[in-house]
Design a protein around this motif. Structure first.
Motif, short mmCIF file in Angstrom:
data_model
loop_
_atom_site.label_atom_id
_atom_site.label_comp_id
_atom_site.label_asym_id
_atom_site.label_seq_id
_atom_site.Cartn_x
_atom_site.Cartn_y
_atom_site.Cartn_z
N TRP A 51 0.83 -1.20 0.00
CA TRP A 51 0.00 0.00 0.00
C TRP A 51 0.87 1.25 0.00
N GLY A 52 2.05 1.16 0.59
CA GLY A 52 2.96 2.30 0.65
C GLY A 52 3.51 2.71 -0.70
N LEU A 53 3.29 1.90 -1.73
CA LEU A 53 3.73 2.26 -3.07
C LEU A 53 2.86 3.38 -3.65
N LEU A 54 1.70 3.58 -3.08
CA LEU A 54 0.81 4.65 -3.54
C LEU A 54 1.22 5.97 -2.92
N PRO A 55 0.96 7.07 -3.60
CA PRO A 55 1.38 8.37 -3.05
C PRO A 55 0.55 8.81 -1.85
N GLU A 56 -0.70 8.37 -1.75
CA GLU A 56 -1.52 8.79 -0.62
C GLU A 56 -1.22 7.89 0.59
N PRO A 57 -1.39 8.41 1.80
CA PRO A 57 -1.08 7.62 3.00
C PRO A 57 -2.09 6.49 3.21
N VAL A 58 -1.66 5.48 3.92
CA VAL A 58 -2.55 4.39 4.30
C VAL A 58 -3.50 4.93 5.36
N PRO A 59 -4.80 4.74 5.18
CA PRO A 59 -5.75 5.23 6.18
C PRO A 59 -5.50 4.61 7.55
N HIS A 60 -5.65 5.40 8.58
CA HIS A 60 -5.46 4.90 9.94
C HIS A 60 -6.74 4.31 10.52
N ASP A 61 -7.85 4.46 9.83
CA ASP A 61 -9.13 3.99 10.34
C ASP A 61 -9.61 2.75 9.60
N LEU A 62 -8.68 1.84 9.28
CA LEU A 62 -9.05 0.61 8.60
C LEU A 62 -9.97 -0.22 9.48
N ALA A 63 -10.96 -0.82 8.89
CA ALA A 63 -11.86 -1.71 9.62
C ALA A 63 -11.43 -3.14 9.38
N VAL A 64 -11.36 -3.90 10.43
CA VAL A 64 -10.99 -5.31 10.31
C VAL A 64 -12.16 -6.15 10.82
N PRO A 65 -12.34 -7.33 10.22
CA PRO A 65 -13.45 -8.17 10.65
C PRO A 65 -13.20 -8.75 12.05
N ALA A 66 -14.28 -9.06 12.73
CA ALA A 66 -14.18 -9.77 14.01
C ALA A 66 -13.60 -11.16 13.74
N TRP A 67 -13.10 -11.81 14.77
CA TRP A 67 -12.41 -13.09 14.61
C TRP A 67 -13.20 -14.13 13.82
N PRO A 68 -14.47 -14.38 14.15
CA PRO A 68 -15.18 -15.42 13.38
C PRO A 68 -15.24 -15.12 11.88
N GLN A 69 -15.55 -13.88 11.53
CA GLN A 69 -15.61 -13.50 10.12
C GLN A 69 -14.22 -13.56 9.49
N PHE A 70 -13.21 -13.14 10.23
CA PHE A 70 -11.83 -13.17 9.73
C PHE A 70 -11.43 -14.61 9.41
N LEU A 71 -11.69 -15.52 10.32
CA LEU A 71 -11.29 -16.91 10.10
C LEU A 71 -12.06 -17.54 8.95
N VAL A 75 -10.41 -19.22 5.54
CA VAL A 75 -10.80 -20.52 4.98
C VAL A 75 -11.21 -20.35 3.52
N ARG A 76 -12.00 -19.33 3.22
CA ARG A 76 -12.43 -19.10 1.83
C ARG A 76 -11.24 -18.79 0.93
N TYR A 77 -10.28 -18.03 1.45
CA TYR A 77 -9.07 -17.73 0.68
C TYR A 77 -8.31 -19.02 0.36
N ARG A 78 -8.14 -19.88 1.36
CA ARG A 78 -7.41 -21.13 1.15
C ARG A 78 -8.17 -22.05 0.19
N GLU A 79 -9.49 -22.08 0.30
CA GLU A 79 -10.30 -22.86 -0.63
C GLU A 79 -10.14 -22.35 -2.07
N ALA A 80 -10.06 -21.03 -2.22
CA ALA A 80 -9.86 -20.45 -3.55
C ALA A 80 -8.50 -20.86 -4.10
N LEU A 81 -7.48 -20.90 -3.25
CA LEU A 81 -6.17 -21.35 -3.71
C LEU A 81 -6.23 -22.80 -4.17
N ASP A 82 -6.96 -23.62 -3.44
CA ASP A 82 -7.10 -25.03 -3.85
C ASP A 82 -7.74 -25.14 -5.23
#
Length: 98
Positions: A51-71, A75-82
């Motif tokens: 992200w630092g390759l872009l001229p604008e700064p990385v936002p400090h207010d990024l939203a991250v999913p709660a643990w269950p949604q994150f996990l 799993v979906r990412y790994r299934e896509a790789l398969d």
């Protein structure tokens, strides 16, 4: 609306010379390749270097999913790789970070 936003963000490119534009392309390609060539647990991490390759700064207010949604996303990412890279080597090492 998004295309207009992108154009405004990239106005800095209008003032670059051909040589500066080529240098920018080389820099961006190097960053994309570094991300593409990461493997194992490195694929799971936040990548501020990319992200630092872009001229604008990385936002400090990024939203991250709660643990269950994150996990579920992991799993979906790994299934896509398969599906998309069925012959990829499987790394056997466990994450040993701190």
């Amino acid at each position: 609306m998004l295309p207009e936003l992108v154009i405004e963000m990239d106005d800095d490119l209008d003032s670059l010379t051909r040589d500066e534009l080529v240098a920018e392309i080389v820099r961006l390609r190097a960053g994309i390749r570094a991300h593409r060539d990461s493997s194992g647990h490195d694929l799971c991490w936040h990548h501020p270097q990319l992200w630092g390759l872009l001229p604008e700064p990385v936002p400090h207010d990024l939203a991250v999913p709660a643990w269950p949604q994150f996990l579920r996303g992991c799993v979906r990412y790994r299934e896509a790789l398969d599906r998309e890279l069925p012959n990829a080597m499987a790394a056997e090492d466990d994450y040993q970070g701190g």
